[in-house]
Design an enzyme around this catalytic site. Sequence first.
Site, PDB file in Angstrom:
ATOM      1  N   LYS A 134      62.717  -4.154  53.988  1.00  0.00           N
ATOM      2  CA  LYS A 134      63.239  -3.138  54.074  1.00  0.00           C
ATOM      3  C   LYS A 134      64.083  -3.222  55.320  1.00  0.00           C
ATOM      4  CE  LYS A 134      61.268   0.466  56.641  1.00  0.00           C
ATOM      5  NZ  LYS A 134      60.488   1.125  57.979  1.00  0.00           N
ATOM      6  N   ASP A 152      58.949   1.668  52.816  1.00  0.00           N
ATOM      7  CA  ASP A 152      57.476   1.968  53.670  1.00  0.00           C
ATOM      8  C   ASP A 152      56.868   2.083  52.957  1.00  0.00           C
ATOM      9  OD1 ASP A 152      58.054   4.729  54.307  1.00  0.00           O
ATOM     10  OD2 ASP A 152      58.233   4.200  55.955  1.00  0.00           O
TER      11      ASP A 152
END
Length: 230
Positions: A134, A152
């Site tokens: 991420k 997320d």
Amino acid sequence: MTTAEGPIQPAKNLTKPERVAYILGKLQSLYPEPPIPLDHKDPYTLLVAVLLSAQCTDERVNQVTPALWQLADSPWDMAKQSVEDIQAIIRPCGLSPQKSKAIAKLSQILVEEYDGVVPNDMEALETLPGVGHKTAGVVMAQAFDVPAFPVDTHIHRLAQRWGLTNGKNVAQTEKDLKRLFPKECWNALHLQIIYYGREFCSARGCDGRVCEICTTCYPNRKHPKKVLKP
């Protein structure tokens, strides 16, 4: 219920293509040019700021980083600092022992292996200490304008509420979102979803039946939407 024209037909839940089109249009109208929420001046300071944002609010990171940049704002300068000095500054962000070691080590690696330049490469970024998929995606999108769709837990939650994925983890949600939305929209859409979630569809503020996107996509939803936690 009926009117003079006859019975009122209940609103229908949107199909997935209809949801995708509506969500794109709605988010674009609300956030036509979404700003990058983390203060930074170059790829390196963005990389460090994103690393600090793990399990921490962007607001808190932006409060902490000015002091950190005073200490060191380049890989060369940061690599000269002790882990203890870095940790003393970033402690308010949480997980400071792990984050301070990662910042020190990745700075050293950037100096020794990349001439102090943050690599414009997803796989290379993911090899750096403290940099997961991420974080690497955020840097690729926001520092280098390379299409990426960092997911997320917040984006995962909204994607499930909006019927865009039934993935049990962020990796599957990322694949589903990339498949549904045009590549040229990914970088802005990532930020647009984050801003919408904070403003209208937070974890506690909406249960899948409150905000405008949820109620437009699913007007017949009777019960709270259960989200599969990653």
